[in-house]
Design a protein around this motif. Structure first.
Motif, PDB file in Angstrom:
ATOM      1  N   GLU B 225       0.920  -1.239   0.094  1.00 25.46           N
ATOM      2  CA  GLU B 225      -0.192   0.110   0.022  1.00 25.46           C
ATOM      3  C   GLU B 225       0.914   1.135   0.001  1.00 25.46           C
ATOM      4  OE1 GLU B 225      -2.818  -0.155   2.980  1.00 25.46           O
ATOM      5  OE2 GLU B 225      -3.664   1.787   2.667  1.00 25.46           O
ATOM      6  N   ARG B 226       0.832   2.228  -0.868  1.00 27.14           N
ATOM      7  CA  ARG B 226       1.690   3.157  -1.028  1.00 27.14           C
ATOM      8  C   ARG B 226       0.891   4.620  -1.316  1.00 27.14           C
ATOM      9  NH1 ARG B 226       7.222   3.163  -2.166  1.00 27.14           N
ATOM     10  NH2 ARG B 226       7.002   4.877  -3.677  1.00 27.14           N
ATOM     11  N   ARG B 230      -2.538   3.871  -3.803  1.00 31.01           N
ATOM     12  CA  ARG B 230      -2.038   2.874  -4.646  1.00 31.01           C
ATOM     13  C   ARG B 230      -1.777   1.581  -3.893  1.00 31.01           C
ATOM     14  NH1 ARG B 230       1.623   3.937  -9.334  1.00 31.01           N
ATOM     15  NH2 ARG B 230       2.498   5.898  -8.413  1.00 31.01           N
ATOM     16  N   PHE B 231      -2.428   0.447  -4.446  1.00 32.85           N
ATOM     17  CA  PHE B 231      -2.382  -0.800  -3.802  1.00 32.85           C
ATOM     18  C   PHE B 231      -1.619  -1.883  -4.893  1.00 32.85           C
ATOM     19  CE2 PHE B 231      -5.498   1.712  -1.675  1.00 32.85           C
ATOM     20  CZ  PHE B 231      -5.561   1.274  -0.456  1.00 32.85           C
ATOM     21  N   LEU B 232      -0.923  -2.468  -4.433  1.00 32.59           N
ATOM     22  CA  LEU B 232      -0.130  -3.346  -5.282  1.00 32.59           C
ATOM     23  C   LEU B 232      -0.261  -4.848  -5.030  1.00 32.59           C
ATOM     24  CD1 LEU B 232       2.799  -1.056  -5.550  1.00 32.59           C
ATOM     25  CD2 LEU B 232       1.388  -1.789  -7.612  1.00 32.59           C
ATOM     26  N   GLY B 233      -0.522  -5.957  -5.728  1.00 33.72           N
ATOM     27  CA  GLY B 233      -0.569  -7.276  -5.256  1.00 33.72           C
ATOM     28  C   GLY B 233       0.435  -8.005  -6.288  1.00 33.72           C
ATOM     29  N   THR B 234       1.553  -8.703  -6.042  1.00 34.43           N
ATOM     30  CA  THR B 234       2.317  -9.226  -6.684  1.00 34.43           C
ATOM     31  C   THR B 234       2.525 -10.723  -6.394  1.00 34.43           C
ATOM     32  OG1 THR B 234       4.153  -9.137  -4.977  1.00 34.43           O
ATOM     33  CG2 THR B 234       3.897  -7.278  -6.156  1.00 34.43           C
ATOM     34  N   ASN B 248       0.466  -6.636  -9.947  1.00 36.66           N
ATOM     35  CA  ASN B 248      -1.046  -5.858 -10.320  1.00 36.66           C
ATOM     36  C   ASN B 248      -1.085  -4.506  -9.541  1.00 36.66           C
ATOM     37  OD1 ASN B 248      -1.527  -8.159 -11.912  1.00 36.66           O
ATOM     38  ND2 ASN B 248      -3.461  -9.075 -10.699  1.00 36.66           N
ATOM     39  N   GLU B 249      -1.952  -3.889 -10.167  1.00 34.41           N
ATOM     40  CA  GLU B 249      -1.840  -2.430  -9.531  1.00 34.41           C
ATOM     41  C   GLU B 249      -3.407  -1.692  -9.478  1.00 34.41           C
ATOM     42  OE1 GLU B 249       0.559   0.150 -12.177  1.00 34.41           O
ATOM     43  OE2 GLU B 249       0.808   1.540 -10.356  1.00 34.41           O
ATOM     44  N   LEU B 250      -3.635  -1.203  -8.514  1.00 37.67           N
ATOM     45  CA  LEU B 250      -4.774  -0.201  -8.242  1.00 37.67           C
ATOM     46  C   LEU B 250      -4.572   1.152  -7.938  1.00 37.67           C
ATOM     47  CD1 LEU B 250      -7.929   0.111  -8.046  1.00 37.67           C
ATOM     48  CD2 LEU B 250      -7.695  -0.967  -5.839  1.00 37.67           C
ATOM     49  N   ILE B 251      -4.962   2.186  -8.619  1.00 30.95           N
ATOM     50  CA  ILE B 251      -4.847   3.476  -8.097  1.00 30.95           C
ATOM     51  C   ILE B 251      -6.095   3.830  -7.878  1.00 30.95           C
ATOM     52  CG2 ILE B 251      -4.180   5.804  -8.468  1.00 30.95           C
ATOM     53  CD1 ILE B 251      -1.951   4.681 -10.105  1.00 30.95           C
ATOM     54  N   LEU B 252      -6.516   4.105  -6.570  1.00 27.46           N
ATOM     55  CA  LEU B 252      -7.887   4.559  -6.269  1.00 27.46           C
ATOM     56  C   LEU B 252      -8.537   6.017  -7.148  1.00 27.46           C
ATOM     57  CD1 LEU B 252      -8.149   3.958  -2.366  1.00 27.46           C
ATOM     58  CD2 LEU B 252      -8.799   2.444  -4.322  1.00 27.46           C
ATOM     59  N   PRO B 253      -9.708   5.926  -7.412  1.00 27.72           N
ATOM     60  CA  PRO B 253     -10.595   4.941  -7.188  1.00 27.72           C
ATOM     61  C   PRO B 253     -10.815   3.891  -7.959  1.00 27.72           C
ATOM     62  CG  PRO B 253     -11.652   6.869  -8.257  1.00 27.72           C
ATOM     63  CD  PRO B 253     -10.374   7.222  -8.132  1.00 27.72           C
ATOM     64  N   ASN B 254     -10.242   3.820  -9.354  1.00 23.70           N
ATOM     65  CA  ASN B 254     -10.604   2.658 -10.183  1.00 23.70           C
ATOM     66  C   ASN B 254      -9.753   2.657 -11.194  1.00 23.70           C
ATOM     67  OD1 ASN B 254     -11.459   5.003 -11.463  1.00 23.70           O
ATOM     68  ND2 ASN B 254     -13.587   4.282 -12.076  1.00 23.70           N
ATOM     69  N   PHE B 255      -8.718   2.782 -11.007  1.00 24.71           N
ATOM     70  CA  PHE B 255      -7.659   2.841 -12.083  1.00 24.71           C
ATOM     71  C   PHE B 255      -6.705   1.493 -12.091  1.00 24.71           C
ATOM     72  CE2 PHE B 255      -3.306   3.469 -13.562  1.00 24.71           C
ATOM     73  CZ  PHE B 255      -3.544   3.784 -14.988  1.00 24.71           C
ATOM     74  N   THR B 256      -6.599   0.432 -12.891  1.00 26.20           N
ATOM     75  CA  THR B 256      -5.958  -0.479 -12.891  1.00 26.20           C
ATOM     76  C   THR B 256      -4.923  -1.108 -14.074  1.00 26.20           C
ATOM     77  OG1 THR B 256      -7.721  -1.935 -14.073  1.00 26.20           O
ATOM     78  CG2 THR B 256      -8.121  -1.572 -11.784  1.00 26.20           C
TER      79      THR B 256
END
Lengths: 447, 447, 447
Positions: B225-226, B230-234, B248-256
């Protein structure tokens, strides 16, 4: 008994539509079948057929029973599973799961569940995962027991501690009878479909042109209530010199039998011919139900040439199911009668007459049993009706009994109803196998 | 962390379906996206893609975004308009309006509105009409700003005074990359679709047979979590002598973003290959959402031969979209997993485990930000992440790292996760253009 | 008169969509038409057309009118019956009933009902059945009177004691006129369809390209309210040296007439040409309505070559009904305008201007009459408008009236509106037959 309060004068004018409410309320005590409802809890104390075994292949099926969305499957070792639709992990539907050697695997994260709901595997977690360990210790997939019998799958959706024995009826095993499972869906509440079995009057009108001239005769009807959960409606019809006694039968909550559909039209003598179907009316949800049954074909059932899809639809509802709206209007069958009432009929606006006594009797009894359940009393089970095989009465008997000159034939028909039923009722104690012969012999003595 | 209260004993029997509630409540703080809702207000502080520009012709389109029915159009001078569906005069739908030189004309009485909502003409009233004058002075058509970028149309549905800058990500402009806009609709709530991006576990199960053997390996996963949003799952997988790190990457609210779908199966070394898609998950209403994205094709994305409709459906959800129910059961993709949960999943009945940590982290953060918004605090924007172009991390790296004898390979995979991410994170300050080269060189140093 | 409260400043920014609610409430006093509703009770004091007689064959029809599900049939003796859908015995739908010599027979148990609701037979009960006797004495099927006129079936759904005389309008019988019954369904509330008749502005926009160039001219409009229940909207258009005065007419609650659709484009003089249709807008339920009408063809109506299905759809709504969505977008007709508002328009968000005065006038009057009904006051009937045949005004007149140099043509057009209407209004006393000649002669004097 079926008194109606005196109508307001203006409700009785010509063209009084404005003054009459055209919609009423359903009897929700009878119509609601979901979890926690009055009648739903009652129904959850019995086994119900839920699927045709032969139509279940190697993939899961999403089904609905008693308002619950469930997934039915058969794993590779042959165990049947009936489980809650959604995986308890992240709620993916198990209809997209895979049947494994043992149990079913969720498509999303691969969790595996046994048919009894136990978590067998959580493959996405390391072997030493504490959270996987906790999951296995703390949660379980909702599951119900399933058993197969002669091509029908039955399930029990009630509390495990109250699971009753599976009832075996005499008609499950009649020599020479071919039993073919069928299912016919109805887009209406189950009570609308169940009503018809104890309604010998509708047969004479709805089905008058469908099976034989004899069906169209009104005859004399009688109703019998026995052993708390058994309801019978008989009709004695005059067909030339014969009297044809047809016996319809309901064992609560939803087991039904009748006479034959095609085997007799009253013109030939017949002794204790058995039911066209051995059948259960099962709620899918409150607006849908299904008739699950075996069609019974052979010497003592309907002729083998009707052992077809069309034949079973005719047996079930008097007409084939797929027809144009105009055809359905011109030759309505049971589906048109019961679905035409709407998804859930407004019982409040019914006006019952003498011919509806069977309907009134069994509905009252269901409501009484529901109340008893609430009070914590034990519910009567079909297996209470007899030790071992349960004798049933749905049948046709045709006796040679010409009309007696100068005597009211109605009295004769009424007497015949009682005599036939008396023979049926008094034969319960005869051991399996000998009961039917005993009945037939005594009936021959009548005719 | 994901402890579950101890279940009632009877919920843990074999066949305990009766004792378990099979439906629960959604987490409505996350699932409701309409005007005035907790999460809907939050989402209304960001730009969202709403249409494929190339599919908008010279007539208006009725669309739905965040539960609002809107009309999208392009007037003859090339301005894009996104306006409330109904004409403020007599409520005719502007989907039947006509695109004019400037603005849109209502079909019913000919009123003309500019793209910002101004009334330009009320032709049915005389020139000196006082009521037309008043209308122009007092009312305005609800409108939202729209911008086109590389074939996608983006809109901002929030308060004009809070309109944020349009964020530019590094993957919007990679040398040699062909970007093709696509849209895939989902018949379920947006959270169900968004969840999957920070769920590296599901990839190994749902997609195991779809892309390559490597996808089916579970590997070691890690979550990061950064910078608040920004949330990352590797996932680090062992493929022969290689270690394949997929981010894998998620930038809030909904960019992936993620790794590639087809470009690598872990058998060949690869350094910082980029995401198969640059993608937003956009609520249509609470029971529908859409993935709007560019599929990324070229040396550093997926192979150009997958730049097809089918290819983009595979990239989006692992399978083509239009398939029979049986095909969907036999080879489920993301659509089957997420739509199978129902239109709005019942989060109350979830049981999260360690592999769901990413899901738990980002959901908690969204709810926190929604609360902050209620309290009047400023929401973090993607443009806060960097000055100018925003660096992103979604990628694949395959290193030659053979298993070490007598050493637990899991530790090696975990270490590799951290090493790769450390290189990615520590390269943010490198100026545009040089960042990717810097990362690639450092990754080569690892392998 | 149509003042709007000053908007909040932020509702008036550019791109102010966020600050504006995009949905409002319907005016439910006008839109609700079911039993017991404000407007539903009002509408139940008038005759309404409900079916095309020629489309009723020998089987019953399930229809819906004013929110009531009803069964319409014609028995073998030619009596029309309109009855509540469900049999008062066990609630089977009478749509599956059989038309008998007298009345209709329920399919389920054979009960027979006369067209006025009387139970004629209960065949399932013995002749001496007490419960059948009681049923006949206590209940009755809800029924409404029906009458046929020139191919349309009309019904009265109100209290029997208040049944009004059937109104006869002058346009029911014009020499040389061919009247063809038609029905066009709308998937929206009746008020949305009714509005258009007193809205001469929409004609110039929605129908500009459909009939003739003249239709597309805005002209000068005027509104007239007469005899409490009659509303007129006129439009005077300049067509070269001619002035074309088109008169639309509404007689409450829902009787409408207009000018011609095809017979004139304003280029040729015409005196008191009559309405394209003689028409009622009838609520089916609150989300559906139907236009029932005769299309009028002949010398004084529309040309006989338009006496076709397509012609009547054009007359009714400016376009044929069955078209692709794109065609409907490119050439919207009335259906697109009124259905596009949604099933029930949100009147709360309307902003009425001077051209909507007719709409505002008639709606206000309906609401006033509904209130009067609640207070127990007598409602005005169309038959109050005249003794005997009721004169109507819907018409086209085209006068040779060149523009006067140096004079504002708008004043000339306005004057013409008033002069024509004055002639129409002042001719009411002329006896049947002579009225039209009288009007035509006086109009010729103007031209």
């Amino acid at each position: 008994m079926f008194e109606y309060e005196l109508p307001d004068k203006k409700n009785f004018d010509s063209f009084c539509g404005y003054h009459q409410t055209w919609q009423g309320q359903p009897d929700s005590d009878l119509t609601q079948t979901g979890p926690g409802t009055f009648c739903g809890e009652y129904l959850r104390r019995y086994w119900h057929p839920i699927f045709i075994a032969g139509e279940l292949a190697d993939r899961p099926r999403l089904i609905k029973i008693l308002g619950e969305e469930l997934v039915l499957f058969r794993d590779q070792s042959g165990q049947y599973g009936l489980v809650h639709k959604k995986c308890p992990h992240r709620r993916a539907s198990l209809e997209f799961g895979r049947c494994e050697k043992q149990g079913i695997r969720c498509c999303y994260h691969g969790w595996v569940f046994d048919v009894d709901g136990t978590i067998l595997d959580i493959p996405g977690e390391p072997e030493d995962s504490k959270s996987a360990f906790n999951a296995k210790a703390n949660i379980r997939l909702g599951a119900y027991p399933v058993r197969e019998y002669k091509g029908l799958l039955f399930a029990y959706l009630g509390p495990p501690s109250e699971r009753p024995a599976f009832p075996m009826y005499d008609t499950f095993d009649i020599e020479g009878m071919t039993m073919t499972p069928y299912m016919v869906p109805f887009k209406c509440n189950w009570i609308q479909v169940l009503d018809a079995i104890v309604d010998p009057v509708h047969t004479a009108f709805l089905h008058q042109s469908q099976f034989s001239d004899g069906f169209g005769k009104m005859g004399e009807i009688a109703f019998y209530e026995r052993q708390k959960i058994r309801f019978l409606g008989t009709a004695s019809r005059r067909v030339a010199d014969n009297v044809w006694v047809r016996v319809n039968e309901l064992i609560l909550p939803n087991f039904t039998q009748s006479g034959a559909a095609f085997a007799t039209d009253g013109t030939t003598v017949r002794f204790f011919g058995r039911s066209a179907f051995t059948r259960w009316v099962v709620p899918i949800d409150d607006e849908h139900c299904a008739a699950y049954a075996w069609g019974n074909f052979g010497e003592r059932g309907d002729p083998l040439e009707w052992n077809t899809l069309e034949g079973m639809q005719m047996i079930e509802q008097g007409e084939v199911v797929e027809r144009s709206y105009e055809e359905r209007q011109r030759r309505p069958g049971d589906i048109e009668a019961v679905e035409g009432m709407g998804a859930i009929s407004d019982h409040e606006k019914e006006y019952l007459v003498a011919g509806d006594r069977g309907v009134a009797m069994y509905r009252r009894q269901i409501k009484k049993l529901c109340r008893n359940l609430r009070k914590g009393r034990r519910l009567p089970q079909p297996t209470d009706l007899a030790e071992g095989i349960i004798p049933t009465y749905g049948s046709d008997t045709v006796l040679l009994r010409p009309q007696v000159p100068d005597q009211d034939d109605r009295t004769l028909l009424q007497t015949t109803n009682d005599q036939v039923m008396d023979i049926l009722f008094s034969s319960d104690d005869f051991a399996d196998g000998s009961r039917d012969d005993h009945i037939i012999n005594r009936l021959k003595g009548l005719g």
